[in-house]
Design a protein around this motif. Sequence first.
Motif, mmCIF file in Angstrom:
data_model
loop_
_atom_site.group_PDB
_atom_site.id
_atom_site.type_symbol
_atom_site.label_atom_id
_atom_site.label_comp_id
_atom_site.label_asym_id
_atom_site.label_seq_id
_atom_site.Cartn_x
_atom_site.Cartn_y
_atom_site.Cartn_z
ATOM 1 N N GLN A 4 7.318 2.923 -0.068
ATOM 2 C CA GLN A 4 6.992 3.348 1.293
ATOM 3 C C GLN A 4 7.812 4.537 1.770
ATOM 4 O OE1 GLN A 4 4.256 1.733 3.206
ATOM 5 N NE2 GLN A 4 4.062 1.554 0.986
ATOM 6 N N SER A 5 8.688 5.054 0.907
ATOM 7 C CA SER A 5 9.451 6.243 1.287
ATOM 8 C C SER A 5 8.679 7.523 0.999
ATOM 9 C CB SER A 5 10.788 6.279 0.533
ATOM 10 O OG SER A 5 10.583 6.417 -0.865
ATOM 11 N N SER A 6 7.548 7.413 0.300
ATOM 12 C CA SER A 6 6.732 8.592 -0.021
ATOM 13 C C SER A 6 5.354 8.470 0.615
ATOM 14 C CB SER A 6 6.577 8.747 -1.541
ATOM 15 O OG SER A 6 5.761 7.715 -2.075
ATOM 16 N N PHE A 7 4.721 9.606 0.889
ATOM 17 C CA PHE A 7 3.386 9.591 1.472
ATOM 18 C C PHE A 7 2.387 8.950 0.513
ATOM 19 C CE2 PHE A 7 -0.816 11.565 1.745
ATOM 20 C CZ PHE A 7 -1.178 11.219 3.037
ATOM 21 N N VAL A 8 2.515 9.249 -0.790
ATOM 22 C CA VAL A 8 1.578 8.684 -1.768
ATOM 23 C C VAL A 8 1.646 7.165 -1.763
ATOM 24 C CG1 VAL A 8 1.008 8.531 -4.229
ATOM 25 C CG2 VAL A 8 1.627 10.738 -3.236
ATOM 26 N N GLY A 9 2.860 6.629 -1.689
ATOM 27 C CA GLY A 9 3.005 5.176 -1.644
ATOM 28 C C GLY A 9 2.411 4.575 -0.389
ATOM 29 N N ARG A 10 2.645 5.217 0.749
ATOM 30 C CA ARG A 10 2.088 4.702 2.013
ATOM 31 C C ARG A 10 0.572 4.832 2.026
ATOM 32 N NH1 ARG A 10 6.617 7.638 3.974
ATOM 33 N NH2 ARG A 10 5.281 9.331 4.750
ATOM 34 N N PHE A 11 0.058 5.934 1.468
ATOM 35 C CA PHE A 11 -1.393 6.117 1.416
ATOM 36 C C PHE A 11 -2.034 5.057 0.518
ATOM 37 C CE2 PHE A 11 -5.043 7.902 -0.919
ATOM 38 C CZ PHE A 11 -5.928 8.053 0.136
ATOM 39 N N SER A 12 -1.403 4.782 -0.630
ATOM 40 C CA SER A 12 -1.942 3.765 -1.533
ATOM 41 C C SER A 12 -1.998 2.407 -0.849
ATOM 42 C CB SER A 12 -1.085 3.682 -2.799
ATOM 43 O OG SER A 12 -1.082 4.915 -3.491
ATOM 44 N N LYS A 13 -0.942 2.078 -0.111
ATOM 45 C CA LYS A 13 -0.920 0.807 0.611
ATOM 46 C C LYS A 13 -2.043 0.739 1.642
ATOM 47 C CE LYS A 13 1.703 -1.818 4.035
ATOM 48 N NZ LYS A 13 2.926 -1.896 4.863
ATOM 49 N N MET A 14 -2.193 1.795 2.428
ATOM 50 C CA MET A 14 -3.207 1.786 3.484
ATOM 51 C C MET A 14 -4.623 1.877 2.914
ATOM 52 S SD MET A 14 -1.677 1.129 6.137
ATOM 53 C CE MET A 14 -3.261 1.077 6.970
ATOM 54 N N LEU A 15 -4.796 2.551 1.767
ATOM 55 C CA LEU A 15 -6.119 2.614 1.151
ATOM 56 C C LEU A 15 -6.581 1.213 0.772
ATOM 57 C CD1 LEU A 15 -8.405 4.440 0.070
ATOM 58 C CD2 LEU A 15 -7.190 4.476 -2.128
ATOM 59 N N LEU A 16 -5.672 0.410 0.238
ATOM 60 C CA LEU A 16 -6.024 -0.974 -0.102
ATOM 61 C C LEU A 16 -6.191 -1.821 1.155
ATOM 62 C CD1 LEU A 16 -3.799 -1.752 -3.225
ATOM 63 C CD2 LEU A 16 -6.038 -0.671 -3.097
ATOM 64 N N ALA A 17 -5.382 -1.537 2.187
ATOM 65 C CA ALA A 17 -5.486 -2.312 3.430
ATOM 66 C C ALA A 17 -6.795 -2.035 4.157
ATOM 67 C CB ALA A 17 -4.308 -1.992 4.344
ATOM 68 N N CYS A 18 -7.331 -0.820 4.022
ATOM 69 C CA CYS A 18 -8.575 -0.435 4.707
ATOM 70 C C CYS A 18 -9.809 -0.681 3.849
ATOM 71 C CB CYS A 18 -8.517 1.039 5.109
ATOM 72 S SG CYS A 18 -7.223 1.425 6.311
ATOM 73 N N ASP A 19 -9.639 -1.312 2.713
ATOM 74 C CA ASP A 19 -10.741 -1.608 1.799
ATOM 75 C C ASP A 19 -11.728 -2.568 2.469
ATOM 76 O OD1 ASP A 19 -12.426 -2.325 -0.241
ATOM 77 O OD2 ASP A 19 -10.891 -3.299 -1.469
ATOM 78 N N PRO A 20 -12.997 -2.170 2.643
ATOM 79 C CA PRO A 20 -13.964 -3.062 3.295
ATOM 80 C C PRO A 20 -14.167 -4.383 2.574
ATOM 81 C CG PRO A 20 -14.797 -0.810 3.237
ATOM 82 C CD PRO A 20 -13.564 -0.827 2.394
ATOM 83 N N SER A 21 -13.894 -4.452 1.263
ATOM 84 C CA SER A 21 -14.151 -5.686 0.527
ATOM 85 C C SER A 21 -13.222 -6.822 0.948
ATOM 86 C CB SER A 21 -14.004 -5.442 -0.982
ATOM 87 O OG SER A 21 -12.666 -5.190 -1.339
ATOM 88 N N VAL A 22 -12.075 -6.507 1.562
ATOM 89 C CA VAL A 22 -11.176 -7.593 1.983
ATOM 90 C C VAL A 22 -11.685 -8.287 3.245
ATOM 91 C CG1 VAL A 22 -9.123 -6.593 0.904
ATOM 92 C CG2 VAL A 22 -9.660 -6.025 3.269
ATOM 93 N N LEU A 23 -12.833 -7.847 3.763
ATOM 94 C CA LEU A 23 -13.481 -8.572 4.856
ATOM 95 C C LEU A 23 -14.211 -9.808 4.345
ATOM 96 C CD1 LEU A 23 -15.136 -5.639 6.839
ATOM 97 C CD2 LEU A 23 -13.221 -7.020 7.627
ATOM 98 N N LEU A 24 -14.494 -9.852 3.035
ATOM 99 C CA LEU A 24 -15.356 -10.886 2.485
ATOM 100 C C LEU A 24 -14.712 -12.278 2.433
ATOM 101 C CD1 LEU A 24 -16.979 -8.835 -0.424
ATOM 102 C CD2 LEU A 24 -17.895 -9.290 1.860
#
Length: 455
Positions: free
Chosen positions: A136-156
């Motif tokens: 979480q100290s890098s943008f790439v790491g934070r983006f990867s985390k949020m990309l998975l958090a915003c994944d529509p499939s986790v609504l299922l």
Amino acid sequence: MHVAWHGRSRERADPKTRFASQPAITYDSDSSMSIRVLASRCCPSIAIARAARPRAHVAGKFRGNSSASNASGGAKDAAAPEAPAAASAPESVPIGTTLVAMTLAIASVSAGAYVAESATASMVPIFDPKGERFDQSSFVGRFSKMLLACDPSVLLPSAEEVQKCKKMVDDYEHHLKNLPEGVSEVEMSRKLWEAKRVASAALHPDTGDTIPRPFRMSGYVPYNGPICVAMVASQSTPALLFWSWINQSQNALVNYFNRNAASEMTNETLIKSYAAAVGSALTVAFGLATFIQRRYPPAQAKNLLRWVAFPSSVAASSLNCYIVRSPEIDTGIPLVNGDGDDVLPNETSKIAAERGVNSTTFSRALLQAPVYFLPPLLMGAIPPLKNALLRNPMMRVPMTTYLLLVCFGIGLPASVAVFPQMGEIKVDEAEEKYHNLQDEKSGKPYKVLYYNKGL
């Protein structure tokens, strides 16, 4: 999301050719599109501009003629006979194809998250519930985390499955110490990180309450998509205003349910914040366009609206977020140490709350850039796509729908990732009550404390 308007003047030649404000997709003489989007949330928010219906003077524009609204004298009379022909075959929005495009866009966003998760599966750290899968100290790491958090499939996953995932996370030590045969520690850690992702997507980190699906970060794209299609299909200003209100309401509730909830918010404060947020966003979106339409001649108004659409979207999105989240500044939010423990129970920091609200508001403003600029850039810069749209103009609206939702699905985690979710504040920059506090474990004074800025 919400719609930016490029107002068109009403035709004077024939009342039948009159029409109201045109949404911000304009057709140039070379048939290229210039998309003007007002994305309210993220963004989180995005908006799809309702397709422009080429009428009398638009048809003339495609043939390289001056539009009726810019003509004068005999030119106006000459343009008038074109109106019946245009009116007899108006361009309609292909609702079915647009819905398919919306579905494909949601699937594309989810596929992107799946690829990111699979590509990093062998590199997961050993599970720690207080840690993070990505740096979480890098943008790439934070983006990867949020990309998975915003994944529509986790609504299922159902509520029961979410609770199972939460229990699995709570019992992580048991799972790591009692590995099933053939399962490595890394593989079990991956399962635990996935369980945490499902639980975190559905449960608020401060309260543990279940967030309604439409207002989760993972629900932003799939639940906002149908609203945008409705705005695309709106045939009148009242209909578009109604769907824009629905859209802004969703944005406000997403901001509310993803706030720092450590401090209570009364129902009265919530209602006032909601009304102010939605009202101000709609006022910016429609009020400025209406003012410019009435204040300036049609040709000048059209040019001005091209320049004000983007800043209007930034203002509307930021206002919505800031007003909904601003009560946090009055109550303050808790400060925690590196282990996530409250350093002063029942005490809050208004300074940290202001920083959290400001950074979240700024990220909502940033969200407008990819949604606003990338779709027209892609449709104009990729020759096969541009030529396909020229050959089949009816595909413009579905393609715009697809690109806007995909850009939003990628832009949302990117904008949120600009700032770490757990913000830092130096002790000497916080309120005096936090000065000279000592870490019970080390016995040394705290130098830095942390706060949840919300999403």
